[in-house]
Design an enzyme around this catalytic site. Structure first.
Site, PDB file in Angstrom:
ATOM      1  N   TYR A  69       0.990  -0.924   0.017  1.00  0.00           N
ATOM      2  CA  TYR A  69      -0.060  -0.350  -0.617  1.00  0.00           C
ATOM      3  C   TYR A  69       0.891   1.765  -0.068  1.00  0.00           C
ATOM      4  O   TYR A  69       0.373   2.116  -0.483  1.00  0.00           O
ATOM      5  CB  TYR A  69      -1.404   0.201   0.909  1.00  0.00           C
ATOM      6  N   GLN A 103     -15.139   3.307  -7.521  1.00  0.00           N
ATOM      7  CA  GLN A 103     -14.867   2.655  -6.914  1.00  0.00           C
ATOM      8  C   GLN A 103     -13.097   2.065  -6.991  1.00  0.00           C
ATOM      9  O   GLN A 103     -12.343   1.664  -5.953  1.00  0.00           O
ATOM     10  CB  GLN A 103     -14.445   0.492  -7.703  1.00  0.00           C
ATOM     11  N   VAL A 105     -10.193   4.604  -4.677  1.00  0.00           N
ATOM     12  CA  VAL A 105      -9.389   4.513  -4.104  1.00  0.00           C
ATOM     13  C   VAL A 105      -8.154   5.590  -3.797  1.00  0.00           C
ATOM     14  O   VAL A 105      -7.797   6.289  -2.967  1.00  0.00           O
ATOM     15  CB  VAL A 105      -8.777   3.502  -3.047  1.00  0.00           C
ATOM     16  N   HIS A 121     -15.239   1.986  -2.493  1.00  0.00           N
ATOM     17  CA  HIS A 121     -14.204   1.050  -1.919  1.00  0.00           C
ATOM     18  C   HIS A 121     -13.286   1.347  -1.088  1.00  0.00           C
ATOM     19  O   HIS A 121     -11.962   0.817  -0.874  1.00  0.00           O
ATOM     20  CB  HIS A 121     -13.191   0.293  -2.698  1.00  0.00           C
ATOM     21  N   CYS A 149      -1.870   3.375  15.758  1.00  0.00           N
ATOM     22  CA  CYS A 149      -2.577   3.849  16.092  1.00  0.00           C
ATOM     23  C   CYS A 149      -2.196   5.195  17.284  1.00  0.00           C
ATOM     24  O   CYS A 149      -1.495   4.511  18.291  1.00  0.00           O
ATOM     25  CB  CYS A 149      -4.046   3.586  16.896  1.00  0.00           C
ATOM     26  N   GLY A 189     -13.719   3.050 -17.010  1.00  0.00           N
ATOM     27  CA  GLY A 189     -12.951   2.695 -17.208  1.00  0.00           C
ATOM     28  C   GLY A 189     -13.331   2.208 -15.807  1.00  0.00           C
ATOM     29  O   GLY A 189     -12.654   1.811 -15.473  1.00  0.00           O
ATOM     30  N   SER A 191     -13.925  -2.250 -15.628  1.00  0.00           N
ATOM     31  CA  SER A 191     -14.308  -3.524 -15.830  1.00  0.00           C
ATOM     32  C   SER A 191     -15.545  -4.949 -15.856  1.00  0.00           C
ATOM     33  O   SER A 191     -15.975  -5.437 -16.397  1.00  0.00           O
ATOM     34  CB  SER A 191     -13.378  -4.501 -15.806  1.00  0.00           C
ATOM     35  N   GLU A 217     -11.336  -0.868 -24.232  1.00  0.00           N
ATOM     36  CA  GLU A 217     -11.673  -2.004 -24.879  1.00  0.00           C
ATOM     37  C   GLU A 217     -13.697  -2.072 -24.057  1.00  0.00           C
ATOM     38  O   GLU A 217     -14.332  -2.183 -22.985  1.00  0.00           O
ATOM     39  CB  GLU A 217     -10.968  -3.068 -24.806  1.00  0.00           C
ATOM     40  N   ALA A 233     -10.899   7.983 -20.809  1.00  0.00           N
ATOM     41  CA  ALA A 233     -11.346   8.891 -20.848  1.00  0.00           C
ATOM     42  C   ALA A 233     -11.392  10.327 -20.790  1.00  0.00           C
ATOM     43  O   ALA A 233     -12.540  10.594 -21.506  1.00  0.00           O
ATOM     44  CB  ALA A 233     -11.929   8.369 -18.818  1.00  0.00           C
TER      45      ALA A 233
HETATM   46  N1  APR Z   1      -9.388   4.854 -20.231  1.00  0.00           N
HETATM   47  C1  APR Z   1     -11.454   4.376 -20.590  1.00  0.00           C
HETATM   48  N2  APR Z   1     -10.771   2.901 -20.033  1.00  0.00           N
HETATM   49  C2  APR Z   1      -9.771   2.867 -19.783  1.00  0.00           C
HETATM   50  C3  APR Z   1      -8.676   3.250 -19.431  1.00  0.00           C
HETATM   51  C4  APR Z   1      -8.303   4.758 -20.244  1.00  0.00           C
HETATM   52  N3  APR Z   1      -7.935   5.248 -19.832  1.00  0.00           N
HETATM   53  N4  APR Z   1      -7.438   3.035 -19.747  1.00  0.00           N
HETATM   54  C5  APR Z   1      -7.767   1.202 -19.204  1.00  0.00           C
HETATM   55  N5  APR Z   1      -9.349   1.660 -18.918  1.00  0.00           N
HETATM   56  C6  APR Z   1     -10.243   0.487 -18.406  1.00  0.00           C
HETATM   57  C7  APR Z   1      -9.995  -1.257 -19.044  1.00  0.00           C
HETATM   58  O1  APR Z   1     -10.354  -1.711 -20.236  1.00  0.00           O
HETATM   59  C8  APR Z   1     -10.571  -1.784 -17.521  1.00  0.00           C
HETATM   60  O2  APR Z   1     -11.659  -2.308 -18.550  1.00  0.00           O
HETATM   61  O3  APR Z   1     -11.081  -0.037 -17.489  1.00  0.00           O
HETATM   62  C9  APR Z   1     -10.495  -0.837 -16.351  1.00  0.00           C
HETATM   63  C10 APR Z   1     -10.142  -1.363 -15.744  1.00  0.00           C
HETATM   64  O4  APR Z   1     -10.530  -2.453 -15.580  1.00  0.00           O
HETATM   65  P1  APR Z   1     -10.046  -2.972 -13.436  1.00  0.00           P
HETATM   66  O5  APR Z   1      -8.545  -3.179 -13.421  1.00  0.00           O
HETATM   67  O6  APR Z   1     -10.446  -4.225 -13.179  1.00  0.00           O
HETATM   68  O7  APR Z   1      -9.984  -1.531 -12.823  1.00  0.00           O
HETATM   69  P2  APR Z   1     -12.030  -1.904 -11.780  1.00  0.00           P
HETATM   70  O8  APR Z   1     -13.069  -1.854 -12.538  1.00  0.00           O
HETATM   71  O9  APR Z   1     -11.476  -0.250 -11.353  1.00  0.00           O
HETATM   72  O10 APR Z   1     -11.874  -2.930 -10.305  1.00  0.00           O
HETATM   73  C11 APR Z   1     -12.791  -2.542  -9.814  1.00  0.00           C
HETATM   74  O11 APR Z   1     -11.604  -4.281  -8.572  1.00  0.00           O
HETATM   75  O12 APR Z   1      -9.175  -4.980  -7.497  1.00  0.00           O
HETATM   76  C12 APR Z   1     -10.487  -4.592  -6.806  1.00  0.00           C
HETATM   77  O13 APR Z   1     -10.963  -3.344  -6.048  1.00  0.00           O
HETATM   78  C13 APR Z   1     -10.145  -2.722  -6.736  1.00  0.00           C
HETATM   79  O14 APR Z   1     -11.731  -1.267  -6.555  1.00  0.00           O
HETATM   80  C14 APR Z   1     -11.125  -1.814  -7.606  1.00  0.00           C
HETATM   81  C15 APR Z   1     -12.198  -3.132  -8.211  1.00  0.00           C
END
Ligand code: APR
Length: 260
Positions: A69, A103, A105, A121, A149, A189, A191, A217, A233
């Site tokens: 972290y 989502q 942090v 989150h 703490c 942005g 998944s 994607e 984005a």
């Molecule tokens: N613009 C738009 N989308 C983007 C860009 C960009 N420049 N770069 C990457 N992405 C997209 C990727 O294609 C993917 O679909 O952002 C997404 C990121 O997906 P993840 O890495 O899975 O992140 P997220 O969806 O926020 O994950 C959710 O999972 O691990 C846990 O707590 C963590 O909050 C997180 C949660």
């Protein structure tokens, strides 16, 4: 439909919406230099989530978890909001975007200036005591890890939601209420595979609302998106805000012309 046509269509839907709600994921912060979790170069391709982002991992080896972290804090504390974050501030100022459920942090939506942000989150800039729940704000990554703490000297943990942990009830209720009221979800942005965040856009869909997705994607949300903008984005959101502002300006101009 060409890219400009898609931007125009999305912008008009946003302008016509009564209650737009945003859902963001790591992708909106990717252009601020903060690694995403999945996809190529994602954090989960390099690190084992069960060793770093679970309560069991922390109980087993708090120093290792804090080391990870601290590394992420060093990246995030040096990161700045990008044009995508600032575009969402403009959409809120224009009265179109009512709130963002994120989502992430990293705190970049707050830093950019959005007023209504629900950090599902948690926030990596905060720590909390595992014993007395005392909360601290980190203005920089902790020097000594694991940090203690200041009140009861037990261990502090990052104030984030780990896998296997529940999202605070009040936050989840607020998020569900907002998505239940929304007639348009702007999904950026993510998944879309982590729950319950990934389910939120489905609420809007089930209520007959619309979904606009911005992602480089396809995601787990794309199949229910009414408009899918395959782009970064920062680029897509900046184009949308420019189109909306230009349209509002010309409307104002026409109105003033008619009054003369
Ligand atoms: N613009 C738009 N989308 C983007 C860009 C960009 N420049 N770069 C990457 N992405 C997209 C990727 O294609 C993917 O679909 O952002 C997404 C990121 O997906 P993840 O890495 O899975 O992140 P997220 O969806 O926020 O994950 C959710 O999972 O691990 C846990 O707590 C963590 O909050 C997180 C949660």
């Amino acid at each position: 439909m060409d890219f400009e046509g898609i931007i125009e269509k999305a912008s008009n839907l946003l302008m016509d919406s009564n209650f737009t709600i945003g859902l963001t994921g790591a992708g909106i912060s990717a252009e601020s230099g903060i690694p995403t979790f999945r996809g190529k170069n994602g954090l989960w391709s390099k690190f084992k989530v069960e060793e770093l982002a679970t309560p069991e991992a922390f109980n087993r080896n708090p120093k290792l978890v804090w080391k990870w972290y601290k590394w992420r804090m060093e990246i995030i504390f040096n990161a700045r909001p990008n044009a995508g974050h600032y575009a969402l501030v403009e959409l809120e100022r224009l009265g179109i975007l009512k709130c963002i459920v994120t989502q992430n942090v990293d705190g970049l939506h707050h830093l950019a200036g959005n007023k209504c942000v629900i950090e599902l989150h948690g926030n990596i800039r905060r720590g909390r005591c595992i014993k007395c729940n005392y909360k601290v704000i980190f203005n920089e990554p902790p020097e000594n890890i694991p940090p203690k703490c200041p009140k009861c000297f037990n261990l502090l943990r990052p104030d984030v939601v780990w896998f296997g942990e529940a999202i605070p009830k009040n936050k989840l209720e607020r998020a569900f209420n907002l998505f239940s009221k929304a007639d348009l979800a702007l999904v950026i942005g993510t998944s879309g595979i982590v729950q319950p965040a990934g389910y939120l856009p489905y609420i809007v869909k089930e209520n007959g609302g619309l979904i606009i997705e911005i992602n480089v994607e396809k995601s787990a949300i794309t199949s229910i998106a009414d408009i899918f903008i395959k782009d970064k984005a920062s680029i897509a959101l900046s184009k949308i805000v420019k189109y909306i502002k230009d349209k509002l300006t010309s409307k104002l101009y026409d109105a003033s012309e008619n009054e003369l």
